[in-house]
Enzyme design. Structure first.
Site, PDB file in Angstrom:
ATOM      1  N   VAL A   1      33.390 -43.737  -9.196  1.00 45.36           N
ATOM      2  CA  VAL A   1      32.866 -42.262  -9.746  1.00 45.36           C
ATOM      3  C   VAL A   1      32.966 -41.530  -8.634  1.00 45.36           C
ATOM      4  O   VAL A   1      32.904 -41.631  -7.342  1.00 45.36           O
ATOM      5  CB  VAL A   1      31.456 -42.475 -10.140  1.00 45.36           C
ATOM      6  N   LYS A  16      34.367 -40.367 -13.634  1.00 45.56           N
ATOM      7  CA  LYS A  16      34.288 -41.834 -13.791  1.00 45.56           C
ATOM      8  C   LYS A  16      35.544 -42.529 -14.256  1.00 45.56           C
ATOM      9  O   LYS A  16      36.063 -42.261 -15.301  1.00 45.56           O
ATOM     10  CB  LYS A  16      33.172 -42.349 -14.609  1.00 45.56           C
ATOM     11  N   ASP A 110      22.804 -52.370 -18.442  1.00 44.18           N
ATOM     12  CA  ASP A 110      22.794 -52.613 -16.889  1.00 44.18           C
ATOM     13  C   ASP A 110      21.856 -51.506 -16.341  1.00 44.18           C
ATOM     14  O   ASP A 110      22.393 -50.588 -15.188  1.00 44.18           O
ATOM     15  CB  ASP A 110      24.183 -52.248 -16.389  1.00 44.18           C
TER      16      ASP A 110
END
Length: 125
Positions: A1, A16, A110
């Site tokens: 990123v 990203k 995540d």
């Protein structure tokens, strides 16, 4: 990123990058496309806003809001102990964003301090 300046919007954004660009594994490109489509649907104050997919120099990028406050991990590492009131506020904000995403059929998969981005505001994080 990456932190970048969006020339058309004249503001700082986060980029990203998909690894490998056009040469990336087709499964990775499809995962990237699905992520972009999922993020584009989400409009919530506790979720980073997706702006666009850009292509350049053989690479593909998601263009998203830049969160100047860094990550929850960096906040935790830079303070011995967070004030309980701040901790509760952060947890409630995270849960509100995750709850909204779940209501839209999105599961993050995540969630960790490195993936919690903070925005500096007049009254704190």
């Amino acid at each position: 990123v990456y932190k970048a300046r969006h020339t058309r919007l004249n503001r700082t954004v986060a980029l990203k990058m998909i690894l490998g660009g056009a040469q990336a594994d087709p499964r990775e490109r499809e995962r990237f496309r699905r992520e972009a489509m999922a993020v584009a649907r989400l409009q919530h104050p506790n979720i980073v806003t997706f702006e666009a997919i850009e292509h350049g120099q053989g690479e593909r990028f998601l263009v998203m809001d830049y969160c100047e406050g860094g990550t929850l991990r960096s906040l935790m590492e830079n303070h011995d102990r967070l004030h309980p009131r701040l901790s509760v506020k952060l947890v409630l904000d995270i849960l509100a964003g995750v709850g909204y995403a779940h209501s839209q059929g999105i599961v993050h998969c995540d969630i960790k301090p490195e993936n919690i981005l903070l925005q500096v505001q007049s009254k704190g994080w």
